[in-house]
Design an enzyme around this catalytic site. Structure first.
Site, PDB file in Angstrom:
ATOM      1  N   VAL A   1      24.835  55.468 -75.442  1.00  0.00           N
ATOM      2  CA  VAL A   1      24.495  56.803 -74.949  1.00  0.00           C
ATOM      3  C   VAL A   1      23.968  57.689 -76.083  1.00  0.00           C
ATOM      4  CG1 VAL A   1      25.394  58.867 -73.786  1.00  0.00           C
ATOM      5  CG2 VAL A   1      26.206  56.600 -73.108  1.00  0.00           C
TER       6      VAL A   1
ATOM      7  N   LYS B   1      34.510  59.961 -69.716  1.00  0.00           N
ATOM      8  CA  LYS B   1      35.317  60.213 -68.505  1.00  0.00           C
ATOM      9  C   LYS B   1      36.805  60.094 -68.776  1.00  0.00           C
ATOM     10  CE  LYS B   1      32.678  57.383 -68.244  1.00  0.00           C
ATOM     11  NZ  LYS B   1      31.800  56.294 -68.728  1.00  0.00           N
TER      12      LYS B   1
ATOM     13  N   ILE C   1      23.239  60.213 -62.349  1.00  0.00           N
ATOM     14  CA  ILE C   1      23.242  60.947 -61.069  1.00  0.00           C
ATOM     15  C   ILE C   1      23.821  62.338 -61.295  1.00  0.00           C
ATOM     16  CG2 ILE C   1      24.074  60.937 -58.694  1.00  0.00           C
ATOM     17  CD1 ILE C   1      24.567  57.909 -59.003  1.00  0.00           C
TER      18      ILE C   1
ATOM     19  N   LYS D   1      37.004  58.391 -62.924  1.00  0.00           N
ATOM     20  CA  LYS D   1      35.934  59.136 -62.244  1.00  0.00           C
ATOM     21  C   LYS D   1      36.427  59.699 -60.914  1.00  0.00           C
ATOM     22  CE  LYS D   1      32.277  56.393 -64.417  1.00  0.00           C
ATOM     23  NZ  LYS D   1      31.478  55.156 -64.331  1.00  0.00           N
TER      24      LYS D   1
END
Ligand code: HSE
Length: 376
Positions: free
Chosen positions: A11, A88, A119, A188
């Site tokens: 990331v 997360k 998303i 999540k």
């Protein structure tokens, strides 16, 4: 915006690449334990170099894991820096503490990429909850598990080969058990439930079953009966009683979930006014996830704060009754509850989610998958 970037893995590298092409934000320093050099950013192994740099206004945390991510993020907020994170585990565990701290320090704290990769799920969930009650949140929330299950179903890959491919593609967490044991989906789901239902769920009351023990034989049985297996998160608010659980679930061919390919996620809310809204996109991978991190940076630039604080502490009550496919282990309780056999697996009579997960805890080598409600 001058960014201090923590982590230069899947990331972090993506965030660096996307921001390199922008004039409104710049990665000024990167904290990375590898020996790398970058043309336009200083690389350091020492987080203090970011913390004490008063020209850095925003810390992007892309290290993953709880520690030292928590200590670094907390210190950054205390030093008056905005924080954007894709972590997360961190936000599911410490949101309650970090959000009020950020508010008291007058800085912004955003974590859209923590659920759903690319998303815009959490940002839309927050908007959705402003004008209606949220009855349900959940869906396919882990790209790695979806990739594995899809590859086993469509391509006939073994579990091990599919997992290796997902890791090579950068979808999996550093420790793949976080993905395949359902823990990533659990984080999540807890975060989404807390934001959607305005609660603070006791994590211990939310059970998670993963896909580690699924065999090619199970997948063949599902296909023979017209089903596709997906790892599903379910969060429901029924008049203030919250149920929340993670488990493999069977879908009939032709249902939207059954068609979700590769590393894609399909995440859904049901609201009192909007009804069902589903969000589909790549739930893992460098650029999809980095996209949402950079979106958060753009929101910080625009002065947009983050989601509402969690609400009161509650425990999930998982009294729904479902029929399950169970394989890998046999015992007296299963025999008592058997209503059919599929190959070497059994189909149970309706049992509560709570009872099935308690049994699974005592039989961790078993594989379970819930049948759809209308098939019970
Ligand atoms: N390991 C996670 C997944 C990454 O596979 O979905 C994105 O959260």
């Amino acid at each position: 915006m001058r960014i201090g970037l923590l982590g230069f893995g899947v990331v972090g590298r993506g965030v660096y690449d996307i921001t390199s092409a922008r004039s409104d934000m710049q990665v000024a320093k990167v904290v990375c334990l590898e020996d790398i050099s970058l043309p336009d950013a200083q690389v350091t192994k020492n987080f203090q170099d970011v913390l004490t740099d008063s020209t850095i206004d925003t810390v992007v945390e892309a290290m993953g894991g709880l520690h030292p991510a928590y200590e670094f993020v907390r210190a950054a907020i205390e030093a008056g820096k905005n924080v954007v994170t894709s972590n997360k585990a961190l936000v599911a565990t410490f949101y309650d503490e970090l959000l009020p701290l950020a508010q008291s320090k007058g800085v912004l704290f955003r974590c859209t990429a923590a659920v759903g990769g690319g998303i815009g799920w959490l940002s839309e969930l927050e908007r959705a909850r402003r004008v209606q009650s949220i009855h349900r949140v959940g869906g396919i929330m882990n790209g790695t598990c979806n990739y594995i299950l899809d590859s086993m179903t469509r391509l006939g890959l073994t579990y091990e080969d599919a997992l290796s491919q997902a890791q090579a593609l950068g979808y999996a967490e550093a420790n793949p058990s976080t993905d395949v044991d359902g823990i990533d989906t659990w984080h999540k789901l807890i975060l989404s439930s807390n934001i959607g239902f305005s609660v603070s769920l006791d994590p211990q009351s939310v059970p998670a079953a993963g896909i580690r023990s699924i065999r090619a034989e199970d997948v063949a049985s599902f296909k023979a009966h017209g089903f596709v297996c997906k790892l599903m998160a379910t969060g429901k608010n029924q008049d203030g009683v919250i149920s929340a659980y993670v488990q493999p679930t069977l879908f009939r061919q032709g249902e939207p979930e059954a068609a979700v390919p590769a590393n894609y996620n399909l995440i859904t809310l049901v609201g009192s006014a909007s009804g069902r809204m589903s969000f589909y996109g790549q739930g893992a991978g460098r650029y999809p996830t980095a996209y949402n991190v950079v979106q958060d940076c753009a929101d910080v630039l625009a002065g947009k704060g983050f989601y509402s604080p969690y609400g009161k502490k509650v425990s999930a009550v998982n009294a729904d009754t479902l029929c399950y496919y169970v394989s890998g282990v046999q015992d007296a309780w299963l025999e008592e509850n058997r209503q059919a056999s599929w190959g070497s697996g059994i189909i149970t009579k309706p049992v509560t989610v709570e009872a099935m997960h308690s049994w699974l805890q005592a039989h961790p080598d078993a594989f379970i998958a819930a049948l759809p409600v209308n098939e019970n």
